[in-house]
Design a protein around this motif. Sequence first.
Motif, PDB file in Angstrom:
ATOM      1  N   THR A 156       0.900  -1.275  -0.299  1.00  0.00           N
ATOM      2  CA  THR A 156      -0.090  -0.154  -0.159  1.00  0.00           C
ATOM      3  C   THR A 156       0.774   1.325  -0.097  1.00  0.00           C
ATOM      4  O   THR A 156       0.424   2.252  -0.790  1.00  0.00           O
ATOM      5  CB  THR A 156      -0.947  -0.103   1.409  1.00  0.00           C
ATOM      6  N   PRO A 177       1.455   3.637  -4.514  1.00  0.00           N
ATOM      7  CA  PRO A 177       1.229   5.059  -5.148  1.00  0.00           C
ATOM      8  C   PRO A 177       2.246   5.510  -5.931  1.00  0.00           C
ATOM      9  O   PRO A 177       2.506   6.241  -7.016  1.00  0.00           O
ATOM     10  CB  PRO A 177       0.970   5.938  -3.825  1.00  0.00           C
ATOM     11  N   VAL A 204       2.676   3.416  -9.210  1.00  0.00           N
ATOM     12  CA  VAL A 204       1.659   3.639 -10.476  1.00  0.00           C
ATOM     13  C   VAL A 204       1.984   5.123 -10.678  1.00  0.00           C
ATOM     14  O   VAL A 204       1.735   5.245 -11.936  1.00  0.00           O
ATOM     15  CB  VAL A 204       0.209   3.738  -9.482  1.00  0.00           C
ATOM     16  N   VAL A 216      -3.738   9.002 -12.858  1.00  0.00           N
ATOM     17  CA  VAL A 216      -4.060   7.689 -12.181  1.00  0.00           C
ATOM     18  C   VAL A 216      -3.873   7.802 -10.665  1.00  0.00           C
ATOM     19  O   VAL A 216      -4.785   7.141 -10.128  1.00  0.00           O
ATOM     20  CB  VAL A 216      -2.871   6.821 -12.820  1.00  0.00           C
ATOM     21  N   LEU A 217      -3.062   8.594 -10.282  1.00  0.00           N
ATOM     22  CA  LEU A 217      -2.883   8.568  -8.864  1.00  0.00           C
ATOM     23  C   LEU A 217      -4.167   9.235  -8.132  1.00  0.00           C
ATOM     24  O   LEU A 217      -4.797   8.816  -7.096  1.00  0.00           O
ATOM     25  CB  LEU A 217      -1.935   9.585  -8.301  1.00  0.00           C
ATOM     26  N   GLU A 266      -7.270   8.817  -9.408  1.00  0.00           N
ATOM     27  CA  GLU A 266      -8.366   7.709  -9.278  1.00  0.00           C
ATOM     28  C   GLU A 266      -8.003   6.721  -8.501  1.00  0.00           C
ATOM     29  O   GLU A 266      -8.719   6.430  -7.755  1.00  0.00           O
ATOM     30  CB  GLU A 266      -8.399   7.205 -10.712  1.00  0.00           C
ATOM     31  N   VAL A 267      -6.770   6.346  -8.324  1.00  0.00           N
ATOM     32  CA  VAL A 267      -6.487   5.292  -7.401  1.00  0.00           C
ATOM     33  C   VAL A 267      -6.692   5.815  -5.577  1.00  0.00           C
ATOM     34  O   VAL A 267      -7.369   5.229  -5.025  1.00  0.00           O
ATOM     35  CB  VAL A 267      -5.123   4.943  -7.373  1.00  0.00           C
ATOM     36  N   THR A 311      -8.916   4.396  -2.669  1.00  0.00           N
ATOM     37  CA  THR A 311      -8.116   4.376  -1.247  1.00  0.00           C
ATOM     38  C   THR A 311      -9.026   5.049  -0.392  1.00  0.00           C
ATOM     39  O   THR A 311      -9.413   4.581   0.590  1.00  0.00           O
ATOM     40  CB  THR A 311      -6.730   4.659  -1.447  1.00  0.00           C
ATOM     41  N   SER A 323     -12.970  -3.972 -10.720  1.00  0.00           N
ATOM     42  CA  SER A 323     -11.743  -3.959 -11.185  1.00  0.00           C
ATOM     43  C   SER A 323     -11.411  -5.145 -12.102  1.00  0.00           C
ATOM     44  O   SER A 323     -10.801  -4.725 -13.209  1.00  0.00           O
ATOM     45  CB  SER A 323     -10.619  -3.727  -9.952  1.00  0.00           C
TER      46      SER A 323
END
Length: 470
Positions: free
Chosen positions: A70, A74, A77, A266-267, A269-270, A274, A299
């Motif tokens: 975890t 980040p 990605v 992308v971060l 959305e991730v 989270t 996913s």
Amino acid sequence: MSEQITVVANATAAPEPVRVSWIAELRATFALAWPLVIAQLAQNALATTDVIMLGWLGPSQLAAGTLATTFLMPFLVGGIGLVGAVAPLVAQARGARDTRSIRHIVRQGLWAAAILALVLTPIIWQIRPVFALLGQDPAATLLAEEYIHVAIWLLFPALGIVAFRSLLAAFDATRVVLLITVGGVVVNALANYGLIFGNWGLPRLELRGAALATLLTNIVMFTAMAIFVLRHRRFRRLHLLHRLWAADWKRLGQIFRVGTPIGITVLAEVGLFTASALLMGRLGTDEVAAHAIALQCASTAFMVPLGLGTAATVRVGHAFGRGDPIGIARSGWTAFGLGTGFMACSALVFLAFGPAIVTIFLDPDQPANHNALALAASFVAVAGLFQIVDGAQVVAAHALRGLSDTKIPMVVAIIGYWLVGMPVAYLLGFTFDMRGVGIWIGLAVGLGFVAVVLVARFAMRERLGLLRPR
């Protein structure tokens, strides 16, 4: 205004664009996308293998491994998104038949991977003091640190894989990407089994063994891709590693200008998903378990439009590079139709069979699971409602990347996910007491906002000046 590739003129005049029919475009997009879709699913299997085998060690090791990944994800990605700028830039250069630019872009993509690895390594290394500030359990933190101090060395090969994979996708060589990824799943499973548990005469390294297996898998995949692009006759003529040490600051800057917004998108959305898990944690254990189940279902379906999105980046980039606005339209809308069409089918499946699907994850014969299963079924139903907009936003974002349009989509993603989706999720979940369903509706609203704006932007691409080379 987005940054776009400067097309270097060839010695001869640019050829007249070749018109591709809708049917031919459909076939080309499908042929390019299906190996990427399966490769994305295989990439998911890498993480799944780690979770399963760490679970065999016990809950403390699994928890520590989860904490470590975890923390790492980040950074990784974001780096993958940045180096992923190689894909549209190479596709545009290929469309313009500019071989020299292709060589420089891929080479500087490897430079970008190395720079990111050098910058991120000392940051990620400090996992223990960071977790101490966050109040994490000291014993779990020490185990997580063991994992990170081994796995951290995967940064360069993992990001280097993205550079080579982007080249292969831009040249429609996606089947080799699939084969290497599936091979990586096998290597990871065997290495995990040997190094975690000490099988086949190997030392029993437990959590460090899982990290070492992940590192070895990335090295093997990077090496396999490097050997392929350096030795295959189609790519050997590019001389990719010729004068590798020679910097091309213009191309390197271009990768960072185009790629940094992709990484941030992308971060964003991730981070949204989270944060939604953290909100679920305030509601209870059953909500968290149900959220994990629904998220896994969503996913898995998402891998299809994600693969189609990568194909859209390549096909749109080819058409943009050869100066073919009709080809840009056909490429983008074909991928959009395929992506949303699939997600419409998955929406129907989620809505019709959601209660049956969730029983794959939890035993319905156990009374303790009944509440979590009921919650999961309701979350999957909401996930079914946002399947189409989820597919639409990812394909539209990738189609715009084919035009090197990444800055405005980044802003749209930040606004949609964090200023629209997250506040709605909190208000519905807690203020209006809709709990987990309200949080999932908030996710759907955020995704819907981003989808509408990005699809409209692609539709208005000519009016917005996105087709002008720079």
